[in-house]
Design a protein around this motif. Structure first.
Motif, PDB file in Angstrom:
ATOM      1  N   SER A  48       0.840  -1.197   0.000  1.00  9.44           N
ATOM      2  CA  SER A  48       0.000   0.000   0.000  1.00  9.44           C
ATOM      3  C   SER A  48       0.875   1.247   0.000  1.00  9.44           C
ATOM      4  O   SER A  48       2.063   1.190   0.304  1.00  9.44           O
ATOM      5  N   GLY A  49       0.275   2.387  -0.347  1.00  9.23           N
ATOM      6  CA  GLY A  49       0.979   3.657  -0.330  1.00  9.23           C
ATOM      7  C   GLY A  49       1.693   3.947  -1.637  1.00  9.23           C
ATOM      8  O   GLY A  49       1.464   3.295  -2.657  1.00  9.23           O
ATOM      9  N   ASP A  50       2.573   4.960  -1.599  1.00  9.24           N
ATOM     10  CA  ASP A  50       3.375   5.305  -2.767  1.00  9.24           C
ATOM     11  C   ASP A  50       4.849   5.224  -2.386  1.00  9.24           C
ATOM     12  O   ASP A  50       5.188   4.744  -1.300  1.00  9.24           O
ATOM     13  N   GLU A  51       5.741   5.702  -3.259  1.00  5.98           N
ATOM     14  CA  GLU A  51       7.171   5.546  -3.015  1.00  5.98           C
ATOM     15  C   GLU A  51       7.655   6.316  -1.794  1.00  5.98           C
ATOM     16  O   GLU A  51       8.717   6.020  -1.257  1.00  5.98           O
ATOM     17  N   SER A  52       6.901   7.288  -1.353  1.00  2.00           N
ATOM     18  CA  SER A  52       7.312   8.070  -0.176  1.00  2.00           C
ATOM     19  C   SER A  52       6.847   7.437   1.131  1.00  2.00           C
ATOM     20  O   SER A  52       7.400   7.731   2.190  1.00  2.00           O
ATOM     21  N   ASP A 181      13.722  -2.093   6.482  1.00  2.00           N
ATOM     22  CA  ASP A 181      12.835  -0.922   6.526  1.00  2.00           C
ATOM     23  C   ASP A 181      12.464  -0.456   5.121  1.00  2.00           C
ATOM     24  O   ASP A 181      11.348   0.019   4.891  1.00  2.00           O
ATOM     25  N   ASP A 182      13.400  -0.606   4.183  1.00  2.00           N
ATOM     26  CA  ASP A 182      13.209  -0.082   2.832  1.00  2.00           C
ATOM     27  C   ASP A 182      12.558  -1.084   1.887  1.00  2.00           C
ATOM     28  O   ASP A 182      12.276  -0.769   0.732  1.00  2.00           O
ATOM     29  N   ASN A 183      12.310  -2.294   2.376  1.00  2.00           N
ATOM     30  CA  ASN A 183      11.805  -3.363   1.512  1.00  2.00           C
ATOM     31  C   ASN A 183      10.488  -3.015   0.814  1.00  2.00           C
ATOM     32  O   ASN A 183      10.341  -3.246  -0.390  1.00  2.00           O
TER      33      ASN A 183
END
Length: 338
Positions: A48-52, A181-183
């Protein structure tokens, strides 16, 4: 009497899962472990969400695993601490700290097997028909004299085995934590830009059938330069060439190199940090499910990196030969002149 460690040796047998043959997996250590859902089914959550602000919204099964099954690792093995968990839609990452040697006859693989079994039982409780099917298959295969460990009834939720990385150097732990965290963001980027994160095979480049991943458009940019440092170059030669090559990158051209020699590696890294375009020739191919990491991942995302290899991937690590270096250098020169 010499202690029998055959169970440890079995743990290091080469397979699709990574194992360190010289490491004793019943001793204390730090590991990043990855296990995958069978057939990579995304049943643990949704992206879910976007790249940010990308994140994984866990399914009911994902919530049970995070809130109930993870804590059981420390319950059954008090010497094993779970430092960090990342549950993705179709796989799980964990950073584990084995603070003391495991009990005699135990090793990391048994810890992971117990965790996977607990997760499977939770899955069976939610889906009784899955367990029934697995049990039926388990029984029929036993009747046909197939070893029980190879049956689908043993671990219906996960792919057999696991992947592990061993903490070997200072700073690696922070990199692991950042990776977890960045996965979600990286997964979202890959889904949005599949053309940059798909390994292509048998691509004819400079007379070689290559594997490739990244921005193939970089091959068609006219201004390219081969970054090759020969052993007879002086420090002044290297400094002069560095300025010339980085000027090409600054002008929007492409640096083509192998990053094998220390000075080549330093220049390619500097170009990557500056956001320049790079074609990187690798001395080995790409393993299954390969994805760039760290700076290379972000460079792929921006369309500024293409990785090529004229050889297929091999799990056996070996030192590059002089002949292979010459082949890669020749390819770099050919690519730079097209």
């Amino acid at each position: 009497m010499r202690e029998d460690k055959s169970h440890i040796r079995r743990e290091t047998v080469a397979s699709m899962q990574r194992r360190c043959s010289c490491h004793d997996y019943n001793l204390k250590g730090h590991y990043m472990v990855t296990i995958t859902i069978k057939d990579r089914q995304p049943i643990l959550g949704t992206l879910s969400g976007d790249e940010s602000n990308a994140r994984v919204v866990l399914s009911q099964l994902g919530e049970i695993i995070l809130n109930e099954e993870v804590s059981k690792i420390e319950e059954f093995y008090p010497m094993v601490k779970v430092w960090k968990v990342c549950i993705m839609p179709d796989h799980i990452h964990m950073i584990l700290c084995v603070e003391d040697d495991l009990p005699q006859g135990k090793h990391l693989g048994l810890v992971i097997r117990g965790f996977k079994s607990g997760c499977s039982r939770a899955w069976w409780r939610m889906n009784p028909c899955v367990k029934a099917q697995g049990t039926q298959l388990h029984g029929s295969l036993q009747n046909s004299k197939v070893p029980a460990a190879s049956t689908a009834g043993e671990e219906p939720l996960f792919t057999p085995g696991y992947n592990d990385k061993i903490l070997l150097r200072y700073g690696q732990l922070d990199n692991w934590k950042h990776y977890l965290d960045d996965n979600p963001r990286r997964l979202l980027i890959k889904r949005n830009n599949p053309q940059y994160f798909t390994v292509l095979h048998s691509i004819d480049i400079a007379g070689h059938a290559c594997q490739a991943i990244g921005n193939m458009f970089l091959l068609s940019i006219p201004q390219k330069v081969a970054v090759i440092i020969h052993h007879h170059y002086t420090l002044d030669d290297c400094a002069r060439l560095r300025r010339q090559w980085l000027a090409v990158g600054e002008a929007g051209g492409v640096l083509v190199g192998t990053a094998i020699a220390p000075m080549e590696k330093k220049i390619i890294r500097e170009a990557m940090e500056l956001g320049y375009r790079i074609i990187l020739l690798r001395d080995h191919g790409f393993p299954p499910m390969y994805k760039p990491s760290g700076e290379s991942f972000d460079a792929c995302h921006r369309g500024q990196l293409l990785q090529l290899s004229p050889w297929e991937y091999s799990s056996v690590k070996k030192k590059i030969t002089r002949q292979e270096c010459l082949i890669l250098n020749s390819m770099a020169e050919s690519i730079a002149t097209v």
